[in-house]
Design a protein around this motif. Structure first.
Motif, short mmCIF file in Angstrom:
data_model
loop_
_atom_site.label_atom_id
_atom_site.label_comp_id
_atom_site.label_asym_id
_atom_site.label_seq_id
_atom_site.Cartn_x
_atom_site.Cartn_y
_atom_site.Cartn_z
N VAL A 73 -1.71 -4.67 -4.35
CA VAL A 73 -0.58 -5.60 -4.51
C VAL A 73 0.59 -4.86 -5.13
CG1 VAL A 73 0.17 -7.77 -5.58
CG2 VAL A 73 -2.20 -7.51 -4.77
N PRO A 74 1.80 -4.96 -4.53
CA PRO A 74 2.98 -4.31 -5.12
C PRO A 74 3.22 -4.74 -6.55
CG PRO A 74 3.44 -5.08 -2.89
CD PRO A 74 2.11 -5.64 -3.27
N PHE A 75 3.86 -3.87 -7.32
CA PHE A 75 4.08 -4.15 -8.75
C PHE A 75 4.75 -5.50 -8.96
CE2 PHE A 75 4.49 0.62 -8.60
CZ PHE A 75 3.21 0.87 -9.09
N GLU A 76 5.80 -5.77 -8.18
CA GLU A 76 6.60 -6.96 -8.43
C GLU A 76 5.87 -8.24 -8.05
OE1 GLU A 76 7.58 -5.32 -4.32
OE2 GLU A 76 7.29 -4.55 -6.37
N GLU A 77 4.74 -8.15 -7.31
CA GLU A 77 4.03 -9.34 -6.89
C GLU A 77 2.76 -9.59 -7.69
OE1 GLU A 77 3.26 -9.17 -2.73
OE2 GLU A 77 5.32 -8.62 -2.18
N ARG A 78 2.38 -8.66 -8.55
CA ARG A 78 1.08 -8.80 -9.23
C ARG A 78 1.04 -9.96 -10.19
NH1 ARG A 78 -0.41 -2.38 -10.37
NH2 ARG A 78 -0.40 -1.80 -8.15
N ALA A 79 2.15 -10.22 -10.87
CA ALA A 79 2.16 -11.33 -11.80
C ALA A 79 1.98 -12.65 -11.07
CB ALA A 79 3.47 -11.33 -12.59
N GLU A 80 2.60 -12.79 -9.92
CA GLU A 80 2.49 -14.01 -9.13
C GLU A 80 1.11 -14.17 -8.51
OE1 GLU A 80 4.51 -16.07 -5.17
OE2 GLU A 80 5.38 -14.25 -6.06
N VAL A 81 0.59 -13.07 -7.96
CA VAL A 81 -0.72 -13.14 -7.29
C VAL A 81 -1.85 -13.19 -8.30
CG1 VAL A 81 -2.26 -11.91 -5.70
CG2 VAL A 81 0.20 -11.97 -5.27
N GLY A 82 -1.69 -12.49 -9.42
CA GLY A 82 -2.74 -12.47 -10.43
C GLY A 82 -3.84 -11.48 -10.17
N MET A 83 -3.65 -10.60 -9.22
CA MET A 83 -4.64 -9.58 -8.89
C MET A 83 -3.94 -8.29 -8.55
SD MET A 83 -7.39 -11.71 -6.56
CE MET A 83 -6.17 -12.78 -5.81
N GLU A 84 -4.66 -7.19 -8.66
CA GLU A 84 -4.10 -5.89 -8.34
C GLU A 84 -4.48 -5.42 -6.94
OE1 GLU A 84 -5.57 -3.45 -11.43
OE2 GLU A 84 -4.09 -4.12 -12.91
N ARG A 85 -5.63 -5.84 -6.48
CA ARG A 85 -6.07 -5.48 -5.13
C ARG A 85 -6.61 -6.73 -4.46
NH1 ARG A 85 -8.00 0.64 -4.69
NH2 ARG A 85 -7.84 0.02 -2.51
N ILE A 86 -6.35 -6.86 -3.16
CA ILE A 86 -6.87 -7.99 -2.41
C ILE A 86 -7.33 -7.52 -1.05
CG2 ILE A 86 -5.47 -9.74 -3.55
CD1 ILE A 86 -3.50 -9.58 -1.24
N LEU A 87 -8.25 -8.28 -0.46
CA LEU A 87 -8.69 -8.06 0.91
C LEU A 87 -8.16 -9.19 1.77
CD1 LEU A 87 -12.41 -6.89 0.68
CD2 LEU A 87 -10.48 -5.58 1.52
N MET A 88 -7.62 -8.86 2.92
CA MET A 88 -7.04 -9.86 3.80
C MET A 88 -7.65 -9.72 5.19
SD MET A 88 -3.08 -9.30 2.62
CE MET A 88 -2.49 -10.76 3.46
N ASP A 89 -8.11 -10.81 5.75
CA ASP A 89 -8.63 -10.82 7.11
C ASP A 89 -7.51 -11.22 8.06
OD1 ASP A 89 -11.12 -10.02 6.40
OD2 ASP A 89 -11.95 -12.04 6.25
N VAL A 90 -7.41 -10.51 9.18
CA VAL A 90 -6.33 -10.71 10.14
C VAL A 90 -6.94 -10.94 11.52
CG1 VAL A 90 -4.25 -9.72 11.16
CG2 VAL A 90 -4.86 -9.17 8.79
N ASP A 91 -6.43 -11.95 12.23
CA ASP A 91 -6.83 -12.22 13.62
C ASP A 91 -5.94 -11.38 14.53
OD1 ASP A 91 -7.45 -13.14 16.13
OD2 ASP A 91 -7.55 -15.25 15.53
N LEU A 92 -6.50 -10.37 15.17
CA LEU A 92 -5.70 -9.50 16.03
C LEU A 92 -5.19 -10.21 17.27
CD1 LEU A 92 -7.69 -6.15 15.84
CD2 LEU A 92 -5.64 -6.80 14.60
N ASN A 93 -5.83 -11.31 17.66
CA ASN A 93 -5.31 -12.08 18.79
C ASN A 93 -3.92 -12.62 18.49
OD1 ASN A 93 -7.69 -12.21 20.74
ND2 ASN A 93 -8.65 -12.91 18.86
N ASP A 94 -3.72 -13.05 17.24
CA ASP A 94 -2.39 -13.53 16.83
C ASP A 94 -1.37 -12.41 16.89
OD1 ASP A 94 -3.50 -16.00 16.39
OD2 ASP A 94 -3.78 -15.69 14.23
N ILE A 95 -1.77 -11.21 16.52
CA ILE A 95 -0.85 -10.08 16.46
C ILE A 95 -0.48 -9.61 17.86
CG2 ILE A 95 -0.53 -7.74 15.58
CD1 ILE A 95 -0.72 -9.87 13.40
N LEU A 96 -1.48 -9.49 18.72
CA LEU A 96 -1.26 -8.86 20.02
C LEU A 96 -0.79 -9.82 21.10
CD1 LEU A 96 -4.39 -6.52 20.07
CD2 LEU A 96 -2.06 -5.94 19.40
#
Length: 855
Positions: A428-451
């Motif tokens: 997580v970028p420095f400026e977003e950590r306070a808002e998110v409350g975490m330093e690292r996150i895992l995100m699942d992405v549907d490639l069908n939406d992307i492609l």
């Protein structure tokens, strides 16, 4: 007690979705002991009072200290051992009362709460609680009568070990850090290794046209040619001050001129000396041509994130892209997407090397000039992608480039890529950590939406993209196995397929198929397997109760009669030519089996057979005990006695040799080692001596063979009179060959003589040998003791070619010399063919000197 649990709930606000036990452990590790501390941390993570109360209600707790206070009088303070102290003295946490953490040891905990409270006691005390509360239920003597005897094996040491703290920790522990997905690996940065090659390979051709804007300077060669009425050609080199000296004209300043301006200036200057150049005086009869010869190298500067910053002299044809090879390219800290060209203090160009590396097009490439500066800024947004992608690597992205752009840069997806889910491991970028409350996150992405649905997924610096593979499972198939199917294997299920249809596709049933049953193993909806039993015969007749529709991934097992019916065999051993286990055929008799074993039509073999008795060993009806049925083999071979006795399964017949029963009539001695004919020799002469045996083995009249023999010692091993112990009798082989020493020693049965070679005792590091094989009278190994020994000499030693009959049987057109060669790749062999006829006439390769190990 609930007050303590409530504190852990608040402390786990960052880990919503985890179990209460997991949250309690993390609160303990963080040193949170008061409600105020826990509530403050939850609020920092973005939770409101309402959310805290809601989370508390989900766990059936209330944020009240009264309940804890009511419990406190029942608890006696207990001091924690020093080794378990997790709070440093002097901190606010150290002043908090210990009773809120340690009472769990003394108070009676309800069964529903006990497991959740264990982590608050400390790692060293957790096993004690398990042993005190759980082990007596299984192991105390008064409880044993309650457990039935057949149930005791189900509760053993293996199950108790599951309760140990170490294994519980492995199962329950939750890490706050991102864990690598299985299959992740280290990657390299894309594009940086391109610049490790030779700079000259990537330069433009020096034979091409000169850039018309090329600025002439000191060291450049100018070629001036006049043709027509006046003939003149001369090469001038620009001096340090920027002048060239032209005879009959003088010095001309040319520094900084382009080729076009140079030609104009020289025309004006030369027109003053050569009037025929000037068309204003009439038609010009002399013409001027100006060109450039060797050009001076350019001096440029390389700064920023480069492998070797500093000043460089480069080829005049060098461009911004090809200049990178001179200083070994960029470091991995430098940007490949923003290579800048600074000229005269101003940025005049920039290139994106990905354009060249991915498409081969050097977009916006600029030819360098004297004193240009190449500046490499730090690398920009950096992401990695791996898994089912064609080019796994770490890439640099420009502002605005998305996950779809990253996939394109990396060469696109492999056909095995799973599109419903990819995973991005993000810091997580420095400026977003306070808002998110975490330093690292895992995100699942549907490639069908992307492609395919034109949805963008913005990438952040440090993102790690993992692309997964489709499962190696084919759900539209069924499998049929068994030796009684024509073509077992995997088949397409299609829209629908019955069992009989599958069997027909698989080549139908073979003759030995067991038709009373076939098995189908099927996956249930919960992925457990079930066994479906059908009557195969009825299924093939079309009975719908048994000829069922198959479902995806069904496994059909067809059995054969040989699998269902036991394999009955009988055994034959002993003095027969073909001992072994034979199939028990219908109506097979004792004579039939002995006939199969063979050998008794051979009179010599029959003479060595003990005929008065053989044995049939038969398993009795209890299938355990065995009985021996002796019979006269001679009678059976004459089809008398027990010859027609029918055999049963597992019958075993033993035939004896005459030597086993009466002793071997033959007596043997043996000789091994460095002799030409080692082996066993029959001791048929009562006066056979040690010398006689060695003479039979041969080789010692051969001078070359004799030289390779160790003569100082040989050995005879003799079996003593007790028939068990053996004695080694050493002797001098040299004396024996001279018929001295033990030469006249009479041999006894089973005596064994060992002869040693010189190489086996003293080694052969100083000896050199060559070999000859094939159609010669004395093949073998010959010592290469003469430095000038030739190929003809070796053939002469082997002999036979003066014998006309032997000579006629020899192929003379070709023979071969195999020579061991040594090169950079190790030891190799070379075949050198030659004409044997020429060599015997001392022509061709006759005088070729031999080398060690030539063959």
């Amino acid at each position: 007690m609930k007050q303590t649990i409530f504190l852990t709930i608040l402390a786990g606000a960052l880990l919503l979705g985890q179990s209460t036990k997991e949250l309690m452990k993390k609160a303990k590790e963080a040193g949170i002991t008061t409600e105020a501390q826990a509530r403050e941390m939850a609020k920092k993570a973005g939770m409101t009072d309402a959310q805290i109360d809601s989370e508390m209600k989900k766990r059936n707790l209330t944020p009240s200290g009264e309940e804890a206070a009511a419990e406190k009088p029942q608890v006696e303070p207990v001091e924690a051992p020093p080794a378990e102290a997790v709070v440093e003295p002097g901190t606010p946490e150290a002043e908090a009362p210990r009773e809120e953490i340690l009472p769990v040891v003394e108070e009676e905990i309800p069964a529903a709460v006990e497991e959740e409270a264990l982590p608050l006691v400390g790692e060293e005390e957790a096993p004690a609680i398990v042993e005190e509360e759980v082990l007596p239920l299984v192991g105390e003597e008064e409880e044993v009568p309650i457990v039935e005897e057949e149930e005791i094996p189900t509760i053993g040491e293996e199950e108790l070990t599951i309760q140990e703290e170490k294994e519980l920790e492995d199962i329950e522990e939750v890490s706050l850090e991102s864990q690598l997905q299985s299959g992740k690996k280290g990657l390299t940065y894309f594009g940086y290794d391109v610049f490790k090659g030779d700079p000259a390979v990537f330069q433009a051709s020096t034979l091409g046209a000169i850039d018309p804007h090329y600025s002439i300077g000191p060291g450049d060669q100018i070629i001036i040619m006049l043709w027509g009425e006046t003939q003149f050609r001369q090469v001038f080199t620009v001096g340090r001050e920027g002048f060239i000296f032209i005879p009959e004209v003088g010095q001309v300043f040319v520094n900084g001129l382009t080729l076009e301006n140079l030609e104009k200036k020289l025309f004006l200057v030369l027109s003053q000396s050569y009037a025929s150049l000037d068309p204003s005086q009439g038609n010009a009869t002399t013409f001027l041509d100006v060109s450039l010869g060797d050009l001076r190298p350019l001096r440029i500067m390389a700064l920023g994130e480069v492998g070797q910053p500093g000043a460089y002299s480069v080829n005049p044809s060098t461009t911004l892209f090809t200049s990178l090879y001179y200083f070994k390219g960029l470091t991995t800290l430098g940007s490949l997407r923003d290579v800048r060209l600074v000229r005269g203090g101003k940025q005049v160009g920039r290139i994106d090397l990905y354009d060249y590396l991915l498409t081969g097009k050097p977009t916006n490439d600029v030819r360098l000039q004297l004193d240009d500066v190449i500046f490499i800024p730090p690398r920009g947004k950096t992401v990695s992608i791996q898994g089912e992608i064609k080019r796994e690597a770490i890439y640099e992205l420009k502002k605005g480039e998305t996950l779809e752009d990253l996939i394109t840069i990396a060469g696109g997806l492999k056909t095995t890529a799973y599109l419903d889910r990819a995973q991005v491991d993000r810091i997580v970028p420095f400026e977003e950590r306070a808002e998110v409350g975490m330093e690292r996150i895992l995100m699942d992405v549907d490639l069908n939406d992307i492609l395919y649905r034109d949805m963008d997924f913005a990438m952040k610096d440090g993102d790690q993209v993992q692309l997964f593979s489709v499962l190696d499972i084919r759900q539209n198939v069924v499998v049929i196995t068994g030796a009684s199917v024509g073509r077992p294997g995997i088949y397409d299920l299609g829209d629908s397929l019955r069992l009989s249809e599958l069997i027909i596709q698989a080549g139908s049933l073979l003759g030995d198929a067991y038709v009373d049953r076939a098995d189908i193993v099927r996956f249930r909806s919960d992925l457990r397997e079930e066994l479906i039993k059908v009557n195969l015969g009825r299924a093939m007749e079309g009975d719908r109760e048994h000829d069922i529709f198959l479902q995806p991934m069904d496994r059909v097992q067809i059995y054969s009669l040989t699998e269902m019916i036991p394999d009955h065999r009988v055994a034959l051993s002993g003095h027969v030519k073909r001992p072994g286990r034979y199939p028990l055929l219908e109506e097979m008799t004792l004579y039939d089996l002995i006939f199969k074993g063979g050998g008794f039509i051979d009179e010599k073999y029959l003479e060595l057979t003990y005929l008065q008795r053989a044995e049939l060993v038969r398993v009795k009806e209890d299938s355990i005990t065995k009985e021996i049925i002796p019979f006269n083999l001679e009678e059976v071979l004459n089809k008398e006695g027990l010859a027609e006795t029918l055999l049963r399964s597992d019958d075993a017949i033993k035939i004896y040799s005459l030597a086993e029963i009466e002793g071997a009539p033959e007596k043997f001695v043996s000789i091994v080692g460095h002799v030409k004919r080692p082996g066993r020799y029959e001791l048929f002469e009562e006066n056979m001596t040690l010398y006689d045996l060695i003479f039979k083995a041969g080789g010692f009249d051969d001078e070359e063979y004799h030289k390779q023999t160790y003569l100082k010692r040989a050995e005879m091993v003799r079996v003593m009179e007790d028939g068990v112990t053996k004695k080694i009798i050493p002797f001098s082989l040299e004396e024996l060959l001279n018929k001295e020493g033990l030469a006249e020693t009479l041999l006894r049965p089973d005596d064994a003589v060992k002869i040693y070679s010189l190489a086996g005792i003293e080694g052969i590091w100083w000896d050199k040998f060559v070999s000859i094989v094939g159609h010669v009278k004395r093949p073998g190994q010959y010592e290469l003791f003469e430095e000038n020994m030739t190929l003809y000499d070796l053939l002469f030693k082997t002999g036979g070619f003066d014998d006309e009959e032997y000579h006629k049987q020899t192929y003379l057109k070709r023979a071969e010399l195999v020579r061991v060669m040594e090169d950079g790749n190790g030891m190799t062999k070379e075949i050198i063919p030659f004409s044997l006829e020429e060599l015997l006439n001392k022509e061709g390769l006759a005088d070729t000197l031999l080398r060690p190990d030539d063959v």
